[in-house]
Write a protein that holds these residues in place. Structure first.
Motif, PDB file in Angstrom:
ATOM      1  N   GLU A 131     -36.207  61.299   6.229  1.00 31.38           N
ATOM      2  CA  GLU A 131     -37.793  61.016   6.382  1.00 31.38           C
ATOM      3  C   GLU A 131     -38.351  59.845   5.841  1.00 31.38           C
ATOM      4  O   GLU A 131     -39.238  59.373   6.186  1.00 31.38           O
ATOM      5  CB  GLU A 131     -38.264  62.136   5.526  1.00 31.38           C
ATOM      6  N   VAL A 132     -37.103  59.053   5.076  1.00 33.69           N
ATOM      7  CA  VAL A 132     -37.952  57.808   4.355  1.00 33.69           C
ATOM      8  C   VAL A 132     -38.793  57.020   5.179  1.00 33.69           C
ATOM      9  O   VAL A 132     -39.954  56.685   4.902  1.00 33.69           O
ATOM     10  CB  VAL A 132     -36.707  57.080   3.690  1.00 33.69           C
ATOM     11  N   ASN A 133     -38.296  56.589   6.354  1.00 34.62           N
ATOM     12  CA  ASN A 133     -38.915  55.440   7.303  1.00 34.62           C
ATOM     13  C   ASN A 133     -39.835  56.227   8.158  1.00 34.62           C
ATOM     14  O   ASN A 133     -40.420  55.720   8.651  1.00 34.62           O
ATOM     15  CB  ASN A 133     -37.693  54.391   7.887  1.00 34.62           C
ATOM     16  N   ALA A 169     -36.229  49.156  14.794  1.00 37.37           N
ATOM     17  CA  ALA A 169     -37.395  49.807  13.848  1.00 37.37           C
ATOM     18  C   ALA A 169     -37.714  51.011  14.501  1.00 37.37           C
ATOM     19  O   ALA A 169     -37.336  51.544  15.457  1.00 37.37           O
ATOM     20  CB  ALA A 169     -38.597  49.108  13.852  1.00 37.37           C
ATOM     21  N   LYS A 170     -38.414  51.998  13.736  1.00 35.33           N
ATOM     22  CA  LYS A 170     -38.609  53.292  13.925  1.00 35.33           C
ATOM     23  C   LYS A 170     -39.872  53.055  15.108  1.00 35.33           C
ATOM     24  O   LYS A 170     -39.898  53.807  16.203  1.00 35.33           O
ATOM     25  CB  LYS A 170     -39.372  53.972  12.997  1.00 35.33           C
ATOM     26  N   ASN A 171     -40.809  52.343  14.985  1.00 41.44           N
ATOM     27  CA  ASN A 171     -41.856  52.008  16.006  1.00 41.44           C
ATOM     28  C   ASN A 171     -42.300  50.742  15.727  1.00 41.44           C
ATOM     29  O   ASN A 171     -41.959  49.893  15.035  1.00 41.44           O
ATOM     30  CB  ASN A 171     -42.927  53.125  16.009  1.00 41.44           C
ATOM     31  N   ARG A 172     -43.460  50.415  16.544  1.00 39.22           N
ATOM     32  CA  ARG A 172     -44.086  48.996  16.595  1.00 39.22           C
ATOM     33  C   ARG A 172     -44.764  48.606  15.015  1.00 39.22           C
ATOM     34  O   ARG A 172     -44.446  47.631  14.398  1.00 39.22           O
ATOM     35  CB  ARG A 172     -45.164  48.746  17.626  1.00 39.22           C
ATOM     36  N   PHE A 177     -44.046  45.781  10.064  1.00 41.34           N
ATOM     37  CA  PHE A 177     -44.145  45.933   8.673  1.00 41.34           C
ATOM     38  C   PHE A 177     -42.748  45.106   8.244  1.00 41.34           C
ATOM     39  O   PHE A 177     -42.755  44.257   7.189  1.00 41.34           O
ATOM     40  CB  PHE A 177     -43.805  47.313   8.210  1.00 41.34           C
ATOM     41  N   ILE A 178     -41.742  45.149   8.802  1.00 42.54           N
ATOM     42  CA  ILE A 178     -40.354  44.510   8.678  1.00 42.54           C
ATOM     43  C   ILE A 178     -40.746  43.077   8.677  1.00 42.54           C
ATOM     44  O   ILE A 178     -40.069  42.191   7.874  1.00 42.54           O
ATOM     45  CB  ILE A 178     -39.376  45.166   9.534  1.00 42.54           C
ATOM     46  N   THR A 198     -41.561  43.846  21.330  1.00 42.53           N
ATOM     47  CA  THR A 198     -41.845  45.313  22.133  1.00 42.53           C
ATOM     48  C   THR A 198     -42.244  45.008  23.579  1.00 42.53           C
ATOM     49  O   THR A 198     -42.435  43.860  23.822  1.00 42.53           O
ATOM     50  CB  THR A 198     -42.763  46.067  21.446  1.00 42.53           C
ATOM     51  N   HIS A 199     -42.354  45.996  24.237  1.00 46.46           N
ATOM     52  CA  HIS A 199     -42.876  46.060  25.750  1.00 46.46           C
ATOM     53  C   HIS A 199     -44.176  45.440  25.912  1.00 46.46           C
ATOM     54  O   HIS A 199     -44.774  44.925  26.963  1.00 46.46           O
ATOM     55  CB  HIS A 199     -42.732  47.394  26.258  1.00 46.46           C
TER      56      HIS A 199
END
Length: 204
Positions: A131-133, A169-172, A177-178, A198-199
């Motif tokens: 669950e961390v990210n 990454a998990k999402n945009r 953030f990264i 991303t797209h």
């Protein structure tokens, strides 16, 4: 295939003898499916990732048994014959990513920060590693992973530079953030070295 401006269809079902479908796993459930249903030729489908889901089934388009392509060229063969190189895995991790976070294990300052976060209705006692990210974009965890990458990543230019690298990454929001953490940690490379793709990005 529906064009009837001349009074007749330009393409009848038997117009082609062979139709080749690249990236067949994408085509079968989008608008192109109508083309495959209309024409009556031999079909050749090419894909590295065939799908066998009920509504996205690559095999069914070609009247094949699920999971059994007509022909396959596997990674091991491609490596043996010199077309690909094998992946080399390097294990790495942090305590947060490996074990998750328990409130009871935090310092007093970290507990204060934990309590100040907007958790919604219920403040949890712990966050599992899975669950961390999902629920927490943790600066120190991302910074540690980026530092590990910069120190141990694949080097090019006689070792002077990190080679082209993809971070999933998990999402945009997580990707952005990264990228912000990278720019913060490596200001001399900020804005051009680490980029979000991303797209939704023009000319990605």
């Amino acid at each position: 295939i529906n064009d009837t401006d001349s009074g007749t269809r330009k393409f009848g079902p038997g117009h082609f003898d062979l139709v080749v479908i690249d990236e067949a796993h994408r085509s079968v459930y989008q608008k192109y499916r109508a083309i495959f249903d209309w024409f009556d030729p031999l079909l050749v489908g090419l894909t590295a990732t065939p799908k066998d889901e009920v509504d996205h089934n690559t095999y069914r388009l070609f009247r094949l048994e699920d999971g059994v392509p007509t022909d396959a060229y596997g990674l091991d063969d491609a490596v043996k014959e010199g077309f690909l190189v094998p992946a080399v895995g390097i294990a790495g991790g942090t305590t947060f990513l490996d074990r998750g976070i328990r409130y009871a294990d935090l310092s007093e300052d970290e507990k204060d920060e934990w309590e100040s976060l907007d958790w919604g209705d219920d403040t949890p006692d712990e966050i599992t590693s899975e669950e961390v990210n999902k629920v927490l974009f943790n600066e120190s965890t991302v910074d540690m992973v980026l530092a590990d990458l910069m120190a141990k990543g694949h080097r090019v230019a006689a070792g002077d530079r990190l080679g082209k690298t993809i971070i999933f990454a998990k999402n945009r929001d997580h990707a952005e953030f990264i990228a912000r953490r990278f720019d913060n940690q490596y200001p001399h490379l900020a804005g051009h070295f680490a980029r979000v793709i991303t797209h939704g990005v023009s000319h990605a």
